[in-house]
Design a protein around this motif. Structure first.
Motif, short mmCIF file in Angstrom:
data_model
loop_
_atom_site.label_atom_id
_atom_site.label_comp_id
_atom_site.label_asym_id
_atom_site.label_seq_id
_atom_site.Cartn_x
_atom_site.Cartn_y
_atom_site.Cartn_z
N MET A 59 0.84 -1.16 0.00
CA MET A 59 0.00 0.00 0.00
C MET A 59 0.89 1.23 0.00
SD MET A 59 -2.49 1.38 3.06
CE MET A 59 -3.90 0.42 2.67
N VAL A 88 -4.41 1.12 9.73
CA VAL A 88 -4.09 0.06 8.77
C VAL A 88 -3.22 -1.00 9.42
CG1 VAL A 88 -2.78 -0.48 6.66
CG2 VAL A 88 -4.36 1.46 6.69
N ARG A 96 -4.78 -4.59 9.80
CA ARG A 96 -4.21 -5.52 8.83
C ARG A 96 -2.71 -5.66 9.11
NH1 ARG A 96 -5.89 -4.36 2.90
NH2 ARG A 96 -5.32 -6.53 2.78
N GLN A 155 -0.14 -6.09 6.32
CA GLN A 155 -0.12 -5.13 5.22
C GLN A 155 1.18 -4.33 5.23
OE1 GLN A 155 -2.68 -4.41 2.75
NE2 GLN A 155 -0.83 -3.50 1.93
N ARG A 156 1.87 -4.30 4.11
CA ARG A 156 3.08 -3.51 3.98
C ARG A 156 2.70 -2.12 3.48
NH1 ARG A 156 5.84 -8.09 0.60
NH2 ARG A 156 4.38 -9.47 1.54
N ASN A 185 5.87 -12.17 3.41
CA ASN A 185 4.89 -11.45 4.21
C ASN A 185 5.20 -11.66 5.69
OD1 ASN A 185 2.64 -10.43 5.54
ND2 ASN A 185 1.22 -11.17 3.99
#
Length: 173
Positions: free
Chosen positions: A1, A19, A23, A26-27, A73
């Motif tokens: 993102m 964020v 999440r 989430q990067r 991830n």
């Protein structure tokens, strides 16, 4: 993102916090025209994987995005488990039967490498490359010394076995 901190009607740092909280895997790459070092540090500490200052060259931004896509991830690999030994790779902590054990950075990196390859023999040259970032053998016993310290801290939770003429192997205790 990609997240620009200067959002209309929203605080970009608050969006980043939400964020990361909602999440965790989430990067987020933060993009901002604000050059303040305190803001950069705060965003990285809050969970951003990178911070790109405006103006930027699009080719560099795309290269940074591709680099982040290639990385595993972090949410998928937060914990490594071998027997009663748990390694939190994001928080850099080790739990042995629920009790936290303090390790130096090299001990942590060595244990992570051995846990990722639990049951497999790891050569000294492989360990030197991954843990010490050396592409040659410096002719010292740095690996052996670090293994000895690690054995003392792990106790019976896991066994670091010497594989003759090769290196070491981690086995569940």
């Amino acid at each position: 993102m990609l997240l620009d901190l200067m959002l209309p009607g929203l605080d970009g740092t608050e969006v980043l916090s939400r964020v990361v909280e909602e999440r965790p895997g989430q990067r987020v790459i933060v993009v901002s025209a604000i050059m303040e070092i305190g803001l950069r540090v705060a965003c990285l500490d809050a969970g951003a994987v990178d911070f790109v200052s405006k103006p930027f060259v699009l080719a560099e931004l795309m290269a940074r995005v591709r680099a982040r896509i290639r990385e595993p991830n972090p949410a998928e690999a937060q914990w490594l488990v071998v027997g009663s030994l748990k390694l939190d790779v994001r928080q850099r902590r080790v739990l042995i039967a629920g009790r936290q054990v303090d390790l130096s950075l090299r001990e942590f990196l060595l244990l992570r490498h051995l846990m990722q390859r639990a049951g497999q023999a790891c050569s000294r040259s492989e360990l030197l490359a991954d843990v010490w970032h050396l592409s040659f053998d410096p002719g010292s016993n740095v690996v052996d010394v670090c293994v000895r310290r690690l054995r003392g801290k792990l106790g019976t939770a896991a066994r670091v076995e010497t594989v003759r003429s090769v290196g070491y192997r981690l086995l569940a205790g």
